[in-house]
Design an enzyme around this catalytic site. Structure first.
Site, PDB file in Angstrom:
ATOM      1  N   ARG A  30       0.853  -1.197   0.000  1.00 25.47           N
ATOM      2  CA  ARG A  30       0.000   0.000   0.000  1.00 25.47           C
ATOM      3  C   ARG A  30       0.889   1.247   0.000  1.00 25.47           C
ATOM      4  O   ARG A  30       2.038   1.208   0.401  1.00 25.47           O
ATOM      5  CB  ARG A  30      -0.946   0.021   1.210  1.00 25.47           C
ATOM      6  CG  ARG A  30      -0.296   0.224   2.566  1.00 25.47           C
ATOM      7  CD  ARG A  30      -0.285   1.689   3.006  1.00 25.47           C
ATOM      8  NE  ARG A  30       0.414   1.891   4.267  1.00 25.47           N
ATOM      9  CZ  ARG A  30       1.674   2.209   4.347  1.00 25.47           C
ATOM     10  NH1 ARG A  30       2.416   2.332   3.280  1.00 25.47           N
ATOM     11  NH2 ARG A  30       2.242   2.423   5.538  1.00 25.47           N
ATOM     12  N   HIS A  37       1.618   9.111  10.326  1.00 24.76           N
ATOM     13  CA  HIS A  37       1.775   8.978  11.783  1.00 24.76           C
ATOM     14  C   HIS A  37       0.517   9.464  12.504  1.00 24.76           C
ATOM     15  O   HIS A  37       0.592  10.019  13.600  1.00 24.76           O
ATOM     16  CB  HIS A  37       3.021   9.730  12.279  1.00 24.76           C
ATOM     17  CG  HIS A  37       4.306   9.020  11.941  1.00 24.76           C
ATOM     18  ND1 HIS A  37       5.136   8.491  12.902  1.00 24.76           N
ATOM     19  CD2 HIS A  37       4.894   8.733  10.756  1.00 24.76           C
ATOM     20  CE1 HIS A  37       6.192   7.923  12.308  1.00 24.76           C
ATOM     21  NE2 HIS A  37       6.063   8.062  11.006  1.00 24.76           N
ATOM     22  N   SER A 137       4.719  -1.039   3.024  1.00 24.50           N
ATOM     23  CA  SER A 137       4.057  -2.089   3.790  1.00 24.50           C
ATOM     24  C   SER A 137       4.375  -3.508   3.365  1.00 24.50           C
ATOM     25  O   SER A 137       3.516  -4.373   3.469  1.00 24.50           O
ATOM     26  CB  SER A 137       2.535  -1.918   3.736  1.00 24.50           C
ATOM     27  OG  SER A 137       2.177  -0.972   4.640  1.00 24.50           O
ATOM     28  N   ASP A 186      -1.951  -0.017   7.765  1.00 28.76           N
ATOM     29  CA  ASP A 186      -1.431  -0.885   6.706  1.00 28.76           C
ATOM     30  C   ASP A 186      -2.320  -2.107   6.514  1.00 28.76           C
ATOM     31  O   ASP A 186      -2.692  -2.469   5.399  1.00 28.76           O
ATOM     32  CB  ASP A 186      -0.013  -1.349   7.048  1.00 28.76           C
ATOM     33  CG  ASP A 186       0.904  -0.170   7.287  1.00 28.76           C
ATOM     34  OD1 ASP A 186       0.486   0.953   6.987  1.00 28.76           O
ATOM     35  OD2 ASP A 186       2.015  -0.382   7.786  1.00 28.76           O
ATOM     36  N   LYS A 230      12.703  -1.349   9.598  1.00 26.50           N
ATOM     37  CA  LYS A 230      12.324  -1.070  11.000  1.00 26.50           C
ATOM     38  C   LYS A 230      13.136  -1.946  11.953  1.00 26.50           C
ATOM     39  O   LYS A 230      12.603  -2.764  12.670  1.00 26.50           O
ATOM     40  CB  LYS A 230      10.837  -1.277  11.195  1.00 26.50           C
ATOM     41  CG  LYS A 230      10.096  -0.061  10.745  1.00 26.50           C
ATOM     42  CD  LYS A 230       8.911   0.230  11.628  1.00 26.50           C
ATOM     43  CE  LYS A 230       7.837   0.884  10.811  1.00 26.50           C
ATOM     44  NZ  LYS A 230       7.391   0.069   9.695  1.00 26.50           N
TER      45      LYS A 230
HETATM   46  P1  NG1 Z   1       5.265   1.662   7.094  1.00 26.13           P
HETATM   47  O1  NG1 Z   1       5.322   2.620   6.028  1.00 26.13           O
HETATM   48  O2  NG1 Z   1       4.702   0.361   6.710  1.00 26.13           O
HETATM   49  O3  NG1 Z   1       6.538   1.534   7.807  1.00 26.13           O
HETATM   50  C1  NG1 Z   1       4.337   2.639   9.454  1.00 26.13           C
HETATM   51  C2  NG1 Z   1       3.294   1.982  10.343  1.00 26.13           C
HETATM   52  C3  NG1 Z   1       1.893   2.541  10.052  1.00 26.13           C
HETATM   53  C4  NG1 Z   1       1.878   4.054  10.115  1.00 26.13           C
HETATM   54  C5  NG1 Z   1       2.999   4.602   9.223  1.00 26.13           C
HETATM   55  C6  NG1 Z   1       3.138   6.097   9.334  1.00 26.13           C
HETATM   56  C7  NG1 Z   1       3.667  -0.323  11.043  1.00 26.13           C
HETATM   57  C8  NG1 Z   1       3.510  -1.738  10.674  1.00 26.13           C
HETATM   58  N1  NG1 Z   1       3.270   0.552  10.121  1.00 26.13           N
HETATM   59  O4  NG1 Z   1       4.134   2.244   8.132  1.00 26.13           O
HETATM   60  O5  NG1 Z   1       0.978   1.984  10.978  1.00 26.13           O
HETATM   61  O6  NG1 Z   1       1.982   4.517  11.426  1.00 26.13           O
HETATM   62  O7  NG1 Z   1       4.275   4.043   9.576  1.00 26.13           O
HETATM   63  O8  NG1 Z   1       1.993   6.750   8.917  1.00 26.13           O
HETATM   64  O9  NG1 Z   1       4.139  -0.014  12.127  1.00 26.13           O
END
Ligand code: NG1
Length: 461
Positions: A30, A37, A137, A186, A230
């Site tokens: 996505r 955030h 994602s 996500d 992450k």
């Molecule tokens: P991505 O882009 O998947 O790292 C993360 C968080 C979302 C949201 C966004 C910021 C996870 C799995 N995903 O997304 O929930 O907070 O950052 O908008 O932690």
């Protein structure tokens, strides 16, 4: 053969030594168009599922083993056993995303047998076109895929939208197994998306509304080439923001309790007229008075919240789900609150602008969102700033970082008739001149809004 048939063929060859009839799953990545955030604050987001996805063949086993391999042998494979408490792989392993989805199903899906011995594992081979560590994602797609394949191997198929909503909520909760304190965007985007539309998602309770994109425009992804997996550092920076936002909600909650006798404020998203009975103006004033501009440290937090130093430390620790180390520059509560409140309103206004087909207005909200992500939430980096500037100069009506930030991709709204020159200019200026690359097709590409995750076909040899 089409691209999809080629990929299925690759999957079948990689699974040839398993003597099964397989089910074929497709789980999309996505891209978040706006609302960054905000989800972990229970404030809305506006993402879309994209036509970059994971295709997987999966078949149930007789025992409790889960065996997964990538069709690309470079990524290898892994296996583990189902259990009441599945032990994680070392931090950073992609296998943890599968474990996350499955563990949550074992814990919460009521139609599954409680006895582990009665559950069935599965064999699976995957092929992904979602760029990893890019804010698209790829990780949540693995969580959702793990959960769906596990449920299907145990006779449960996700059919109606009620089940999809439940599964999205559970997968969001489940992904915390990997250590992030993320929100639910996500998993909801991946499971509830509809082809041809973006999706406005509201939380608590989870609900979605398709939003059409303006005619004559495309969504373009541009990767900064800065990878933001992450793992430790990025995860801490992400989780820190979640704690700072929870502190903002606590400070305002305390103020509302003292001033109006209103309680039950846990998240910034609780600051609504429906929940508090206060007008938007009263709520804005409360936020102004409760959260001061200078950074917070434990003693001031304790004093403002009316708790002891120890209690304040414990509170912050439980928000971060561990002993939280106070950042050197203190908790930036005021800036984070300013970002989330303004981003919340940009999401609402963007949905309106899109309903009216007003691409220019939506583009302006995207640009304002990037500035707020950069200056207030501090989740950008020089490369993302440079790339968004070049994108706008090359003709994007809106350009912003997307996803968690700290690297990864930007999302851009570009008019169809300017696409060719946009690709040329961004390619030359950012990828060739700044990054010294000769090829950039895998970094710069258009995407279309795709369907949510699905079991596409059964009984494949
Ligand atoms: P991505 O882009 O998947 O790292 C993360 C968080 C979302 C949201 C966004 C910021 C996870 C799995 N995903 O997304 O929930 O907070 O950052 O908008 O932690």
């Amino acid at each position: 053969m089409t691209e999809t048939l080629l990929r299925i063929d690759r999957l079948q060859r990689a699974a040839a030594d398993w003597n099964h009839r397989f089910s074929l799953f497709r789980v999309p990545g996505r891209v978040n168009l706006i609302g960054e955030h905000t989800d972990y604050n229970n404030c809305p987001v506006l993402p879309m599922a994209v036509d970059r996805d994971i295709l997987a063949l999966a078949a149930p086993r007789e025992d409790q083993t889960v065996m997964i391999r990538d069709a690309n042998p470079v990524f290898g494979g892994l296996s583990f056993k189902l259990d009441y408490e599945i032990t994680p792989f070392p931090t950073g392993s992609w296998g943890n995303y599968f474990k996350a989805g499955i563990q949550e199903m074992i814990d919460s899906w009521r139609d599954l047998p409680y006895d582990i011995e009665a559950l069935r594992g599965f064999d699976m081979v995957i092929d992904s076109t979602i760029p990893p560590a890019a804010g698209m994602s790829s990780s949540s797609a693995l969580v959702v895929l793990g959960a769906m394949a596990f449920l299907s191997s145990n006779g449960i198929e996700i059919s109606d939208s009620g089940q999809r909503l439940l599964l999205a909520d559970l997968c969001a909760q489940g992904e915390r197994y990997t250590g992030t304190q993320g929100g639910g965007m996500d998993q909801a985007a991946i499971l509830l998306a509809e082809r041809g539309s973006a999706l406005k998602i509201d939380f608590h309770p989870l609900r979605t509304q398709p939003v059409k994109l303006p005619e004559g425009y495309r969504i373009v992804i541009a990767h900064s080439t800065v990878e933001a997996p992450k793992t430790q550092q990025t995860m801490e920076a992400y989780n820190r923001r979640s704690v700072e936002c929870r502190l903002a909600a606590s400070l305002i909650g305390r103020f509302l309790e003292r001033t109006y006798g209103i309680d039950g404020i846990g998240y910034i998203g609780d600051l609504t007229t429906e929940k508090t009975g206060l007008t938007p103006h009263q709520l804005a004033e409360a936020a102004d008075q409760a959260v001061l501009p200078s950074p917070y440290r434990i003693p001031r937090l304790a004093e403002s919240l009316g708790v002891s130093l120890r209690e304040a430390e414990q509170m912050v620790g439980s928000m971060g789900k561990r002993d939280f180390i106070e950042p050197d520059d203190g908790y930036q509560v005021h800036r984070r609150l300013a970002h989330v409140l303004s981003e919340w309103s940009r999401v609402e206004q963007s949905a309106e602008a899109l309903e009216q087909g007003d691409a220019q207005r939506f583009g302006e909200y995207m640009n304002a969102s990037h500035a707020s992500c950069r200056d207030l939430h501090e989740i950008s980096c020089p490369e993302l700033d440079e790339l968004t500037e070049i994108s706008r100069e090359a003709g994007a009506v809106g350009s912003r970082l997307t996803g968690a930030g700290f690297g990864g991709c930007t999302v851009n709204l570009v008019e169809n008739r300017r696409l060719a020159s946009y690709f040329r200019e961004v390619g030359e200026r950012y990828y060739r001149c700044s990054k010294g690359l000769e090829q950039w097709d895998r970094h710069l590409f258009a995407v279309d809004p795709a369907d949510g995750a699905a079991l596409l076909e059964k009984d494949i040899p």
